[in-house]
Design an enzyme around this catalytic site. Structure first.
Site, mmCIF file in Angstrom:
data_model
loop_
_atom_site.group_PDB
_atom_site.id
_atom_site.type_symbol
_atom_site.label_atom_id
_atom_site.label_comp_id
_atom_site.label_asym_id
_atom_site.label_seq_id
_atom_site.Cartn_x
_atom_site.Cartn_y
_atom_site.Cartn_z
ATOM 1 N N CYS A 106 0.834 -1.205 0.000
ATOM 2 C CA CYS A 106 0.000 0.000 0.000
ATOM 3 C C CYS A 106 0.875 1.264 0.000
ATOM 4 C CB CYS A 106 -0.946 0.016 1.193
ATOM 5 S SG CYS A 106 -2.047 1.427 1.089
ATOM 6 N N ASN A 205 1.142 -10.037 -10.774
ATOM 7 C CA ASN A 205 0.054 -9.064 -10.715
ATOM 8 C C ASN A 205 0.487 -7.774 -11.414
ATOM 9 O OD1 ASN A 205 -0.884 -6.716 -8.244
ATOM 10 N ND2 ASN A 205 -2.355 -7.604 -9.657
ATOM 11 N N GLY A 229 -6.647 -7.045 -10.396
ATOM 12 C CA GLY A 229 -7.297 -6.023 -9.596
ATOM 13 C C GLY A 229 -8.266 -5.193 -10.411
HETATM 14 C C1 LIG Z 1 -8.764 1.105 -5.599
HETATM 15 C C2 LIG Z 1 -7.597 0.193 -5.284
HETATM 16 C C3 LIG Z 1 -7.458 -0.314 -4.004
HETATM 17 C C4 LIG Z 1 -6.393 -1.156 -3.697
HETATM 18 N N1 LIG Z 1 -6.307 -1.698 -2.445
HETATM 19 C C5 LIG Z 1 -5.337 -2.603 -2.166
HETATM 20 C C6 LIG Z 1 -5.307 -3.283 -0.912
HETATM 21 O O1 LIG Z 1 -6.171 -3.103 -0.055
HETATM 22 N N2 LIG Z 1 -4.290 -4.180 -0.715
HETATM 23 C C7 LIG Z 1 -3.324 -4.431 -1.657
HETATM 24 O O2 LIG Z 1 -2.438 -5.258 -1.419
HETATM 25 N N3 LIG Z 1 -3.348 -3.807 -2.850
HETATM 26 C C8 LIG Z 1 -4.330 -2.933 -3.123
HETATM 27 N N4 LIG Z 1 -4.395 -2.371 -4.369
HETATM 28 C C9 LIG Z 1 -3.443 -2.806 -5.403
HETATM 29 C C10 LIG Z 1 -4.024 -3.984 -6.208
HETATM 30 O O3 LIG Z 1 -4.251 -5.098 -5.373
HETATM 31 C C11 LIG Z 1 -3.096 -4.397 -7.352
HETATM 32 O O4 LIG Z 1 -1.867 -4.798 -6.827
HETATM 33 C C12 LIG Z 1 -2.849 -3.262 -8.360
HETATM 34 O O5 LIG Z 1 -4.050 -2.587 -8.666
HETATM 35 C C13 LIG Z 1 -2.202 -3.795 -9.645
HETATM 36 O O6 LIG Z 1 -2.981 -4.790 -10.231
HETATM 37 P P1 LIG Z 1 -3.991 -4.498 -11.476
HETATM 38 O O7 LIG Z 1 -3.173 -3.857 -12.553
HETATM 39 O O8 LIG Z 1 -4.533 -5.842 -11.843
HETATM 40 O O9 LIG Z 1 -5.028 -3.544 -10.952
HETATM 41 C C14 LIG Z 1 -5.432 -1.499 -4.687
HETATM 42 C C15 LIG Z 1 -5.586 -0.979 -5.973
HETATM 43 C C16 LIG Z 1 -6.644 -0.144 -6.279
HETATM 44 C C17 LIG Z 1 -6.772 0.377 -7.682
#
Ligand SMILES: Cc1cc2nc3c(=O)[nH]c(=O)nc-3n(C[C@H](O)[C@H](O)[C@H](O)COP(=O)(O)O)c2cc1C
Length: 326
Positions: A106, A205, A229
């Site tokens: 985070c 990811n 995500g």
């Molecule tokens: C709105 C939002 C909230 C997120 N909250 C968390 C979280 O609570 N814990 C975490 O490990 N990553 C969090 N992430 C990161 C995502 O889990 C992920 O690692 C990141 O979006 C990249 O993956 P993606 O390209 O598939 O979205 C968050 C991302 C977004 C956009």
């Protein structure tokens, strides 16, 4: 070849796909939407403060609510105090979760002071946290990390090795640094380097938008599973599409009627749950989801100008009435 399943000790994820934790998005209602559509191997909660749950703060404990039909499900915790993290993880185990995950990604200012990607700058403290949590739970334990704090300190390989030594059973990598936030592109070569460095499963990811991207990530990095995500919020069918793609070589696109049903049912479930922040959640979700809808900006505008959750639902019905024939 896309991996058919992922085993994290006694836990089998089939298919080898995970819903990424997303604060404000992946609550129990959204997770049930994803489960209902099929194709997702493991669901994760939003990140949850270890301090909050150990103080039994009702608001925080709400994040650890889940329905039996969401399983298998992992709870994600953040925190930097080994004792507090251990106690929170033990609580997660008592609540019946299948797995506990530690957030090392985070980027939010409030969080990095007490965990999240902040721990990537203090590997000694991180080691104490991982060891304490490992000693506290019997369920599978995983971490989810960014590549490092900034370009000058990419520590993903070092952290993965440390985690493996401590007995962490899988590691998910979102290969952006904290400094990068969500800008630029995820550097998948970091996932490949982590995969080369450890024997525990590596979950890739970052920036998967289509089933073909997941195939490419596995081919380029050798990762054992993929985690998705943001695409899950713009296209909740992505997990099912991947399952179709990897078994049959092609996948279905949702119809406008499918989109309407999904949005209306999800919003109805938020209203039924009587969430104090239902309207905020609806607006946030609409921001993501309407990007997949034809003339989505008009729908977004209608949702955003609503003041009550019921009004949002009415606007959704009106919008799709012109589009979907029953
Ligand atoms: C709105 C939002 C909230 C997120 N909250 C968390 C979280 O609570 N814990 C975490 O490990 N990553 C969090 N992430 C990161 C995502 O889990 C992920 O690692 C990141 O979006 C990249 O993956 P993606 O390209 O598939 O979205 C968050 C991302 C977004 C956009």
């Amino acid at each position: 070849m896309f991996p058919h399943e992922l085993k994290i000790r006694n836990l089998t994820l089939r298919p080898a796909t995970l819903l990424a934790p997303m604060a404000g998005v992946t609550d129990t209602n959204f997770r049930r939407v994803i489960r209902g559509l099929g194709g997702c191997g493991l669901i994760m909660t939003e990140f949850t403060s270890a301090e909050g749950v150990t103080r039994s703060a009702a608001k925080t404990l709400r994040y650890l609510y889940y329905d039996a039909d969401e399983r298998p499900i992992a709870a994600q915790l953040f925190g930097a105090e080994p004792g507090v993290m251990a106690a929170a993880a033990a609580l997660v185990e008592d609540l019946g979760f299948d797995q506990v995950d530690i957030n090392l990604g985070c980027p939010a200012k409030k969080v990095v002071k007490c965990g999240g990607s902040g721990l990537l700058r203090d590997l000694k403290q991180l080691e104490s946290v991982l060891a304490a949590v490992r000693a506290a739970v019997k369920i599978p334990l995983t971490i989810k990390m960014r590549s490092g704090w900034d370009d000058a300190s990419v520590v993903a390989v070092e952290v993965a090795r440390m985690a493996e030594e401590i007995g962490i059973e899988a590691v998910a990598v979102h290969p952006r640094t904290r400094a990068q936030g969500y800008s630029g592109q995820a550097d998948w070569s970091v996932i490949a380097r982590v995969k080369q460095a450890v024997r525990i499963p590596v979950i890739g990811n970052g920036d998967i938008r289509l089933p073909e991207d997941a195939e490419r990530m596995v081919a380029q990095t050798g990762c054992d599973a993929v985690m998705i995500g943001r695409t899950a919020a713009t296209n909740p069918w992505i997990f099912r599409q991947m399952e179709q793609y990897f078994s049959a070589g092609h996948y279905d696109q949702p119809s406008e009627a499918d989109r309407y049903r999904l949005l209306a049912d999800y919003f109805r479930s938020l209203i039924a749950a009587e969430l104090p922040d239902a309207i905020g959640k609806m607006k946030q979700f609409a921001c993501w989801f309407t990007h997949g809808v034809r003339n989505g900006s008009e729908l977004r505008h209608r949702v955003h100008s609503s003041r009550m959750p019921e009004e949002v639902l009415q606007r959704v019905d009106e919008f799709f009435a012109g589009v979907v024939k029953n």
